[in-house]
Design a protein around this motif. Structure first.
Motif, PDB file in Angstrom:
ATOM      1  N   GLY A 100     -24.647  -6.735  69.391  1.00  0.00           N
ATOM      2  CA  GLY A 100     -25.037  -5.695  70.349  1.00  0.00           C
ATOM      3  C   GLY A 100     -26.477  -5.872  70.846  1.00  0.00           C
ATOM      4  N   TYR A 101     -27.126  -6.980  70.513  1.00  0.00           N
ATOM      5  CA  TYR A 101     -28.566  -7.111  70.775  1.00  0.00           C
ATOM      6  C   TYR A 101     -28.872  -8.090  71.900  1.00  0.00           C
ATOM      7  CZ  TYR A 101     -29.619  -4.443  66.595  1.00  0.00           C
ATOM      8  OH  TYR A 101     -29.712  -3.431  65.670  1.00  0.00           O
ATOM      9  N   VAL A 102     -29.962  -7.780  72.610  1.00  0.00           N
ATOM     10  CA  VAL A 102     -30.489  -8.716  73.600  1.00  0.00           C
ATOM     11  C   VAL A 102     -31.641  -9.472  72.936  1.00  0.00           C
ATOM     12  CG1 VAL A 102     -31.586  -8.939  75.866  1.00  0.00           C
ATOM     13  CG2 VAL A 102     -29.887  -7.149  75.485  1.00  0.00           C
ATOM     14  N   PHE A 103     -31.686 -10.787  73.130  1.00  0.00           N
ATOM     15  CA  PHE A 103     -32.781 -11.596  72.598  1.00  0.00           C
ATOM     16  C   PHE A 103     -33.739 -11.902  73.753  1.00  0.00           C
ATOM     17  CE2 PHE A 103     -34.852 -15.660  71.858  1.00  0.00           C
ATOM     18  CZ  PHE A 103     -35.205 -15.618  70.513  1.00  0.00           C
ATOM     19  N   SER A 118     -28.970 -19.029  71.430  1.00  0.00           N
ATOM     20  CA  SER A 118     -27.603 -18.973  71.970  1.00  0.00           C
ATOM     21  C   SER A 118     -26.570 -19.457  70.949  1.00  0.00           C
ATOM     22  CB  SER A 118     -27.493 -19.761  73.283  1.00  0.00           C
ATOM     23  OG  SER A 118     -27.464 -21.145  73.024  1.00  0.00           O
ATOM     24  N   GLU A 119     -27.017 -19.987  69.832  1.00  0.00           N
ATOM     25  CA  GLU A 119     -26.101 -20.364  68.742  1.00  0.00           C
ATOM     26  C   GLU A 119     -25.731 -19.128  67.905  1.00  0.00           C
ATOM     27  OE1 GLU A 119     -24.746 -23.426  68.117  1.00  0.00           O
ATOM     28  OE2 GLU A 119     -25.622 -24.097  70.012  1.00  0.00           O
ATOM     29  N   TYR A 120     -26.316 -17.989  68.244  1.00  0.00           N
ATOM     30  CA  TYR A 120     -26.019 -16.722  67.548  1.00  0.00           C
ATOM     31  C   TYR A 120     -25.304 -15.800  68.546  1.00  0.00           C
ATOM     32  CZ  TYR A 120     -29.260 -18.470  64.040  1.00  0.00           C
ATOM     33  OH  TYR A 120     -29.861 -19.250  63.083  1.00  0.00           O
ATOM     34  N   PRO A 121     -24.574 -14.780  67.998  1.00  0.00           N
ATOM     35  CA  PRO A 121     -23.738 -13.984  68.925  1.00  0.00           C
ATOM     36  C   PRO A 121     -24.489 -12.882  69.688  1.00  0.00           C
ATOM     37  CG  PRO A 121     -23.402 -13.252  66.668  1.00  0.00           C
ATOM     38  CD  PRO A 121     -24.362 -14.386  66.586  1.00  0.00           C
ATOM     39  N   PHE A 122     -25.640 -13.206  70.276  1.00  0.00           N
ATOM     40  CA  PHE A 122     -26.369 -12.188  71.050  1.00  0.00           C
ATOM     41  C   PHE A 122     -25.543 -11.795  72.272  1.00  0.00           C
ATOM     42  CE2 PHE A 122     -30.071 -14.013  68.823  1.00  0.00           C
ATOM     43  CZ  PHE A 122     -30.612 -12.834  68.353  1.00  0.00           C
ATOM     44  N   LYS A 123     -25.771 -10.539  72.710  1.00  0.00           N
ATOM     45  CA  LYS A 123     -25.087 -10.040  73.903  1.00  0.00           C
ATOM     46  C   LYS A 123     -25.648 -10.746  75.148  1.00  0.00           C
ATOM     47  CE  LYS A 123     -24.730  -5.592  76.218  1.00  0.00           C
ATOM     48  NZ  LYS A 123     -25.324  -4.257  76.243  1.00  0.00           N
ATOM     49  N   LYS A 124     -26.951 -10.975  75.125  1.00  0.00           N
ATOM     50  CA  LYS A 124     -27.628 -11.539  76.296  1.00  0.00           C
ATOM     51  C   LYS A 124     -28.944 -12.178  75.834  1.00  0.00           C
ATOM     52  CE  LYS A 124     -29.069  -9.991  80.805  1.00  0.00           C
ATOM     53  NZ  LYS A 124     -28.887  -8.997  81.800  1.00  0.00           N
ATOM     54  N   ALA A 144     -27.978 -27.595  81.296  1.00  0.00           N
ATOM     55  CA  ALA A 144     -27.571 -28.885  80.709  1.00  0.00           C
ATOM     56  C   ALA A 144     -27.098 -28.759  79.268  1.00  0.00           C
ATOM     57  CB  ALA A 144     -28.771 -29.848  80.759  1.00  0.00           C
ATOM     58  N   TYR A 145     -27.437 -27.660  78.608  1.00  0.00           N
ATOM     59  CA  TYR A 145     -27.207 -27.519  77.153  1.00  0.00           C
ATOM     60  C   TYR A 145     -25.733 -27.752  76.811  1.00  0.00           C
ATOM     61  CZ  TYR A 145     -27.739 -25.508  72.461  1.00  0.00           C
ATOM     62  OH  TYR A 145     -27.779 -25.314  71.108  1.00  0.00           O
ATOM     63  N   ASP A 146     -25.497 -28.731  75.968  1.00  0.00           N
ATOM     64  CA  ASP A 146     -24.125 -29.137  75.670  1.00  0.00           C
ATOM     65  C   ASP A 146     -23.880 -28.972  74.175  1.00  0.00           C
ATOM     66  OD1 ASP A 146     -21.664 -30.277  75.701  1.00  0.00           O
ATOM     67  OD2 ASP A 146     -22.368 -32.344  75.954  1.00  0.00           O
ATOM     68  N   SER A 147     -23.365 -27.791  73.787  1.00  0.00           N
ATOM     69  CA  SER A 147     -23.134 -27.505  72.365  1.00  0.00           C
ATOM     70  C   SER A 147     -21.749 -26.892  72.177  1.00  0.00           C
ATOM     71  CB  SER A 147     -24.213 -26.536  71.866  1.00  0.00           C
ATOM     72  OG  SER A 147     -23.776 -25.922  70.686  1.00  0.00           O
ATOM     73  N   GLN A 148     -21.050 -27.415  71.185  1.00  0.00           N
ATOM     74  CA  GLN A 148     -19.703 -26.904  70.878  1.00  0.00           C
ATOM     75  C   GLN A 148     -19.778 -25.560  70.152  1.00  0.00           C
ATOM     76  OE1 GLN A 148     -16.805 -28.662  71.675  1.00  0.00           O
ATOM     77  NE2 GLN A 148     -18.294 -29.916  72.784  1.00  0.00           N
ATOM     78  N   THR A 149     -20.958 -25.252  69.617  1.00  0.00           N
ATOM     79  CA  THR A 149     -21.057 -24.083  68.737  1.00  0.00           C
ATOM     80  C   THR A 149     -21.811 -22.918  69.382  1.00  0.00           C
ATOM     81  OG1 THR A 149     -22.934 -25.228  67.779  1.00  0.00           O
ATOM     82  CG2 THR A 149     -20.874 -25.318  66.528  1.00  0.00           C
ATOM     83  N   GLN A 150     -22.107 -23.066  70.677  1.00  0.00           N
ATOM     84  CA  GLN A 150     -22.867 -22.016  71.377  1.00  0.00           C
ATOM     85  C   GLN A 150     -22.063 -20.705  71.401  1.00  0.00           C
ATOM     86  OE1 GLN A 150     -23.714 -22.999  75.471  1.00  0.00           O
ATOM     87  NE2 GLN A 150     -25.491 -21.648  75.528  1.00  0.00           N
ATOM     88  N   GLN A 151     -22.718 -19.601  71.042  1.00  0.00           N
ATOM     89  CA  GLN A 151     -21.984 -18.325  70.971  1.00  0.00           C
ATOM     90  C   GLN A 151     -22.319 -17.370  72.111  1.00  0.00           C
ATOM     91  OE1 GLN A 151     -21.080 -16.482  67.232  1.00  0.00           O
ATOM     92  NE2 GLN A 151     -22.364 -17.948  66.143  1.00  0.00           N
ATOM     93  N   CYS A 152     -23.500 -17.530  72.699  1.00  0.00           N
ATOM     94  CA  CYS A 152     -23.872 -16.658  73.827  1.00  0.00           C
ATOM     95  C   CYS A 152     -24.050 -17.514  75.075  1.00  0.00           C
ATOM     96  CB  CYS A 152     -25.161 -15.901  73.504  1.00  0.00           C
ATOM     97  SG  CYS A 152     -25.736 -14.908  74.891  1.00  0.00           S
ATOM     98  N   GLN A 153     -23.326 -17.156  76.142  1.00  0.00           N
ATOM     99  CA  GLN A 153     -23.394 -17.948  77.387  1.00  0.00           C
ATOM    100  C   GLN A 153     -24.246 -17.231  78.441  1.00  0.00           C
ATOM    101  OE1 GLN A 153     -21.687 -20.848  77.459  1.00  0.00           O
ATOM    102  NE2 GLN A 153     -20.487 -20.552  75.578  1.00  0.00           N
ATOM    103  N   ASP A 154     -24.672 -16.011  78.143  1.00  0.00           N
ATOM    104  CA  ASP A 154     -25.417 -15.234  79.135  1.00  0.00           C
ATOM    105  C   ASP A 154     -26.920 -15.442  78.924  1.00  0.00           C
ATOM    106  OD1 ASP A 154     -26.395 -13.430  80.913  1.00  0.00           O
ATOM    107  OD2 ASP A 154     -25.266 -11.708  80.183  1.00  0.00           O
TER     108      ASP A 154
END
Ligand SMILES: C[S@@+](CC[C@H](N)C(=O)[O-])C[C@H]1O[C@@H](n2cnc3c(N)ncnc32)[C@H](O)[C@@H]1O
Length: 247
Positions: A100-103, A118-124, A144-154
């Motif tokens: 539920g947090y914005v970083f 972005s590897e953590y589940p931040f909202k934004k 360009a960031y190319d990660s299979q484990t990225q959790q936040c796309q915003d």
């Protein structure tokens, strides 16, 4: 750009000697001097991150003209990326469900803090960087960031002075890697306090290389949850609602 104030120079010396011990501290300063003298060929420790994820976050390849128009430049600290393992250690100290947090990275540089977050589940995730050149590189890195484990796309990096940034109204994790000192830090802390009074909520601050930790400790809106020579963590004080005395 700014050099540490005299008081902050003492802070750095005391921290290094306390952390490393006398012999090791002298060795550290001698090694740093040697590195400075051959800086053009220095290999940065963050190149490993860059190779893995196809981005450019190194300190050794900075544009000649950073294109900083703000008067805050006088108090701004030079770009330097956060070491990856250090970032993870600090974020572990935040006791919250990050979904539920914005970083927000105050002084985002080339965006390394944003990418790691972005590897953590931040909202934004929002970066604030006053150098037009660095903010543009951060935007390129985000794309360009190319990660299979990225959790936040915003993710986004704004080109703005931290003193003008309005905090998001959601629960927030604010990240500072020693971006500025003195008056600029005073103004930013005032903005945080005002925002917390207007919208009481859970807010965490991670402050890496905390030259100005005293300024945060003076705030009545914040409490210290962790403090050492490398970093400090603060959380907003949860105020109880004022109860009406009507029975
Ligand atoms: C030590 S670097 C941290 C970079 C990034 N947070 C990271 O962890 O990789 C500090 C950054 O703050 C930026 N900065 C300094 N003063 C600023 C200000 N008033 N507003 C926005 N950015 C600022 C600098 O340009 C620099 O990129």
């Amino acid at each position: 750009m700014t050099r540490p104030t005299i008081r902050n120079r003492f802070f750095i010396l005391r921290r290094d000697f306390a952390l490393l011990g006398t012999n090791e501290a002298f060795r550290h300063y001698a090694a740093r001097l040697r590195r400075r003298m051959r800086r053009p060929d220095a290999v940065s420790m963050d190149q490993n991150f860059d190779r893995r994820f196809g981005v450019d976050t190194t300190e050794s390849s900075l544009p000649d003209d950073l294109r900083i128009r703000s008067a805050s430049k006088k108090w701004g600290v030079h770009y330097w990326p956060t070491p990856e393992n250090q970032f993870r250690n600090m974020l572990q100290c935040v006791q919250a469900d990050l979904r539920g947090y914005v970083f927000v990275d105050m002084g985002a540089g080339k965006g390394l803090g944003l990418l790691m977050a972005s590897e953590y589940p931040f909202k934004k995730i929002i970066g604030v960087e006053y150098s037009e050149a660095l903010a543009a590189i951060a935007q390129k890195n985000i794309a360009a960031y190319d990660s299979q484990t990225q959790q936040c796309q915003d993710l986004t990096c704004l080109c703005a002075d931290a003193i003008d940034f309005r905090l998001p109204p959601e629960p927030t994790v604010l990240y500072f890697y020693n971006p500025f000192q003195a008056k600029v830090m005073d103004r930013v802390i005032k903005n945080i306090e005002r925002s917390l009074r207007d919208q009481p909520r859970d807010l965490w601050i991670i402050y890496y290389i905390p030259w100005e930790h005293r300024k945060f400790e003076r705030s009545r809106e914040l409490r210290v949850t962790e403090s050492n020579w490398k970093f400090c963590i603060y959380q907003s004080v949860q105020r109880m609602p004022v109860l009406s005395h009507e029975w």
